[in-house]
Design a protein around this motif. Structure first.
Motif, PDB file in Angstrom:
ATOM      1  N   THR A   1       0.776  -1.166   0.092  1.00 31.56           N
ATOM      2  CA  THR A   1      -0.046  -0.009   0.114  1.00 31.56           C
ATOM      3  C   THR A   1       0.921   1.099  -0.106  1.00 31.56           C
ATOM      4  OG1 THR A   1      -1.664  -1.101   1.238  1.00 31.56           O
ATOM      5  CG2 THR A   1      -1.716   1.265   1.384  1.00 31.56           C
TER       6      THR A   1
ATOM      7  N   ASP B   1      -7.752  -4.256  -2.404  1.00 33.27           N
ATOM      8  CA  ASP B   1      -9.009  -4.443  -2.021  1.00 33.27           C
ATOM      9  C   ASP B   1     -10.387  -4.030  -2.682  1.00 33.27           C
ATOM     10  OD1 ASP B   1      -9.237  -1.556  -1.912  1.00 33.27           O
ATOM     11  OD2 ASP B   1      -8.364  -1.242   0.035  1.00 33.27           O
TER      12      ASP B   1
ATOM     13  N   PRO C   1     -13.121  -8.467   7.107  1.00 35.95           N
ATOM     14  CA  PRO C   1     -12.252  -7.636   8.297  1.00 35.95           C
ATOM     15  C   PRO C   1     -12.897  -8.122   9.894  1.00 35.95           C
ATOM     16  CG  PRO C   1     -12.935  -6.437   6.388  1.00 35.95           C
ATOM     17  CD  PRO C   1     -13.651  -7.408   6.417  1.00 35.95           C
TER      18      PRO C   1
ATOM     19  N   VAL D   1     -12.566  -8.028  -3.895  1.00 38.16           N
ATOM     20  CA  VAL D   1     -11.227  -8.083  -3.877  1.00 38.16           C
ATOM     21  C   VAL D   1     -10.732  -8.724  -5.307  1.00 38.16           C
ATOM     22  CG1 VAL D   1      -9.305  -9.282  -2.324  1.00 38.16           C
ATOM     23  CG2 VAL D   1     -11.303  -8.204  -1.405  1.00 38.16           C
TER      24      VAL D   1
ATOM     25  N   LEU E   1      -9.280  -9.427   4.005  1.00 39.82           N
ATOM     26  CA  LEU E   1      -9.739  -8.407   3.181  1.00 39.82           C
ATOM     27  C   LEU E   1     -11.218  -8.564   3.046  1.00 39.82           C
ATOM     28  CD1 LEU E   1      -6.811  -8.155   0.708  1.00 39.82           C
ATOM     29  CD2 LEU E   1      -7.454  -6.479   2.269  1.00 39.82           C
TER      30      LEU E   1
ATOM     31  N   ARG F   1      -2.858  -3.479  -2.014  1.00 35.63           N
ATOM     32  CA  ARG F   1      -2.769  -3.866  -0.877  1.00 35.63           C
ATOM     33  C   ARG F   1      -1.386  -4.851  -0.685  1.00 35.63           C
ATOM     34  NH1 ARG F   1      -6.986  -2.865   2.539  1.00 35.63           N
ATOM     35  NH2 ARG F   1      -5.650  -3.364   4.305  1.00 35.63           N
TER      36      ARG F   1
END
Length: 205
Positions: free
Chosen positions: A39, A173, A201, A66, A198, A179
């Motif tokens: 990220t 994501d 969560p 995702v 992902l 990510r």
């Protein structure tokens, strides 16, 4: 209460309080990712290609999912089929959560990989996989965007040729933010763990 008894009581109270605090932290805080986190080091998902049904698509069409982005080609003799088979098992292990993910298999051999060829290929591996192709220029731009690489080898006597390519799996994501970075060498356990974070969560895998 004697000093020694008071000391033992205070020590026990502190131990109980610390244990409760740690238990609370383990419950509330997300588990750490195991794959390489990228990220801020790589751009968000963005492309203009054609899917395996022959329809123009962009990254916006996969918002809410995702995404696992992988560069390869259908004539690949080894790493591509092995990677897709690897990801198929990961999707199976995720169960219903896998419906929130998409494997985007981008061809680095658009001359041979037509939408129809891509459709047959990716669907032989997993229902969550989508084949993407496009003009050589669009494909090359996307490859460069994520610092991947590929090169076409000289044609053999029968006209066939191989394409050397990098094998990283880029994970974004549901908002299209980059990510994680994985490789085919990463275990299924690791991929399942991080994709679970992902996709759901706060829920332990």
């Amino acid at each position: 209460m004697k000093p020694s008894a008071l000391f033992r009581w205070l020590l026990l109270s502190m131990l109980i309080a610390t244990t409760a605090l740690l238990a609370g932290c383990q419950h509330d805080e997300p588990l750490p990712f195991r794959l390489t986190q990228v990220t801020g080091h790589m751009p968000d998902l963005d492309f203009q290609l054609v899917n395996d049904e022959g329809k123009p698509v962009t990254a916006a069409d996969y918002r809410g999912k995702v995404v696992l982005l992988y560069f390869g080609y259908t004539h690949c003799p080894d790493v591509c089929p092995l990677t897709l088979a690897h990801l198929h098992v990961v999707m199976q292990r995720l169960g219903p959560l896998a419906d929130g993910a998409r494997i985007l298999f981008v061809s680095v051999d658009p001359t041979r990989d037509t939408p129809a060829v891509m459709h047959a290929y990716v669907n032989a591996f997993d229902k969550h996989a989508v084949g993407l192709t496009g003009s050589p220029g669009n494909v090359e731009a996307l490859v460069k965007r994520y610092r991947a690489s590929f090169s076409r080898e000289p044609a053999q006597g029968d006209g066939n040729y191989e394409v050397s390519h990098s094998s990283a799996i880029y994970i974004f994501d549901a908002q299209g933010h980059t990510r994680l970075l994985a490789t085919p060498a990463d275990s299924q356990d690791t991929l399942v763990h991080d994709l679970h974070l992902l996709l759901a969560p706060g829920v332990k895998s």
